[in-house]
Scaffold this active site. Sequence first.
Site, PDB file in Angstrom:
ATOM      1  N   ASP A  44       0.835  -1.198   0.000  1.00  0.00           N
ATOM      2  CA  ASP A  44       0.000   0.000   0.000  1.00  0.00           C
ATOM      3  C   ASP A  44       0.874   1.253   0.000  1.00  0.00           C
ATOM      4  OD1 ASP A  44      -2.985   1.060   0.858  1.00  0.00           O
ATOM      5  OD2 ASP A  44      -1.398   2.255   1.801  1.00  0.00           O
ATOM      6  N   TYR A  49       2.835   9.832  -0.179  1.00  0.00           N
ATOM      7  CA  TYR A  49       3.979   9.242   0.512  1.00  0.00           C
ATOM      8  C   TYR A  49       5.310   9.523  -0.190  1.00  0.00           C
ATOM      9  CZ  TYR A  49       0.271   6.389   2.696  1.00  0.00           C
ATOM     10  OH  TYR A  49      -0.854   5.945   3.339  1.00  0.00           O
ATOM     11  N   LYS A  74      -2.899   5.965  -3.956  1.00  0.00           N
ATOM     12  CA  LYS A  74      -4.011   6.856  -3.599  1.00  0.00           C
ATOM     13  C   LYS A  74      -3.825   8.237  -4.220  1.00  0.00           C
ATOM     14  CE  LYS A  74      -3.891   4.635   0.928  1.00  0.00           C
ATOM     15  NZ  LYS A  74      -2.436   4.404   0.978  1.00  0.00           N
ATOM     16  N   HIS A 105      -7.674   9.547  -1.403  1.00  0.00           N
ATOM     17  CA  HIS A 105      -7.017   9.461  -0.097  1.00  0.00           C
ATOM     18  C   HIS A 105      -7.874  10.000   1.056  1.00  0.00           C
ATOM     19  CE1 HIS A 105      -2.668   9.113   1.562  1.00  0.00           C
ATOM     20  NE2 HIS A 105      -3.543   8.733   2.461  1.00  0.00           N
ATOM     21  N   LEU A 186      -1.735  -0.257  14.934  1.00  0.00           N
ATOM     22  CA  LEU A 186      -0.741  -0.373  15.999  1.00  0.00           C
ATOM     23  C   LEU A 186      -0.356   0.997  16.540  1.00  0.00           C
ATOM     24  CD1 LEU A 186       1.548  -3.161  14.467  1.00  0.00           C
ATOM     25  CD2 LEU A 186      -0.349  -3.404  16.085  1.00  0.00           C
ATOM     26  N   SER A 226       6.627  -1.358   9.022  1.00  0.00           N
ATOM     27  CA  SER A 226       7.846  -1.376   9.819  1.00  0.00           C
ATOM     28  C   SER A 226       9.033  -1.338   8.878  1.00  0.00           C
ATOM     29  CB  SER A 226       7.923  -2.631  10.700  1.00  0.00           C
ATOM     30  OG  SER A 226       9.109  -2.629  11.467  1.00  0.00           O
ATOM     31  N   ARG A 231      10.386  -7.471  12.575  1.00  0.00           N
ATOM     32  CA  ARG A 231       9.015  -7.050  12.870  1.00  0.00           C
ATOM     33  C   ARG A 231       8.125  -7.205  11.635  1.00  0.00           C
ATOM     34  NH1 ARG A 231       8.717  -1.624  16.078  1.00  0.00           N
ATOM     35  NH2 ARG A 231       9.691  -2.970  17.641  1.00  0.00           N
ATOM     36  N   ASN A 235       4.735  -9.445  11.868  1.00  0.00           N
ATOM     37  CA  ASN A 235       3.407  -8.902  11.578  1.00  0.00           C
ATOM     38  C   ASN A 235       2.629  -9.748  10.576  1.00  0.00           C
ATOM     39  OD1 ASN A 235       3.829  -6.748  13.311  1.00  0.00           O
ATOM     40  ND2 ASN A 235       4.437  -5.319  11.693  1.00  0.00           N
TER      41      ASN A 235
END
Length: 258
Positions: A44, A49, A74, A105, A186, A226, A231, A235
Amino acid sequence: MTWTVKLPGGAALPMIGFGTWQLQRNAAYESVRAALEAGYRHVDTATLYQNESEVGRAVKDSGVDREQVFVTTKLRPQDARRARRTLESSLRQLDTDYVDLWLIHWPTGRDELVSTWQELLSAKDAGLAREVGVSNYSPAQIDLLTEATGRQPAVNQIPWSPGQHDPALLDEHRRRGMVVEGYSGLKNTDLRHPVLTEIAERHAVTPAQVVLRWHLEHDIVILPRSSRRERIAANLDLEDLSLTAEEVTAIDALTRTR
């Protein structure tokens, strides 16, 4: 991991996706490579970003067939009047002919809500996006788009966590047959909360894994992020974790105890 949800157009959306918000430059590239190596098949990103080129390069360099990776990007509302050009730019940066899912978005101004949605539908019809949807929209805004065009968004990506759990809102999406993608699950959770730490200890997993598995119990697509390889793998490692109905209910109740 084989958990997927079928979207209206027939595409299979993996329920565990890799989020890339705030991952920049080499960190974005290396993290997406690590995610794909770990077994993620859903990535994603977003124009906002500013990492689409790194995401695209990581997908290409991973050796995983493009058809096997579900890629979402997005559209920023401020780009609504040049939506097609923005998507074409995203496709160039991602180095792909299409995205699997293109989302708005967050909502545009009311006057542009329908026209922007029509631009996404046009891109879908042109084969530039396999599915289209929205992010941060209310059920009323979704209904407005559907009533104006006869075509409903496939997905709504919204913040979701134990502290934000809203069964009524979830039911609104279910009644419309819409998929909910939860983000910041999270980030918006106190992972030291006794309810989570006790459940985690009982199952010999981390509180983060408990929270992510809880989302899946509610059929909510998750997008953990992450930059740490261990991690990233943890996940995704949720298949052997099974929460009891009592544990799910206890986590649900955190929305009333925050």
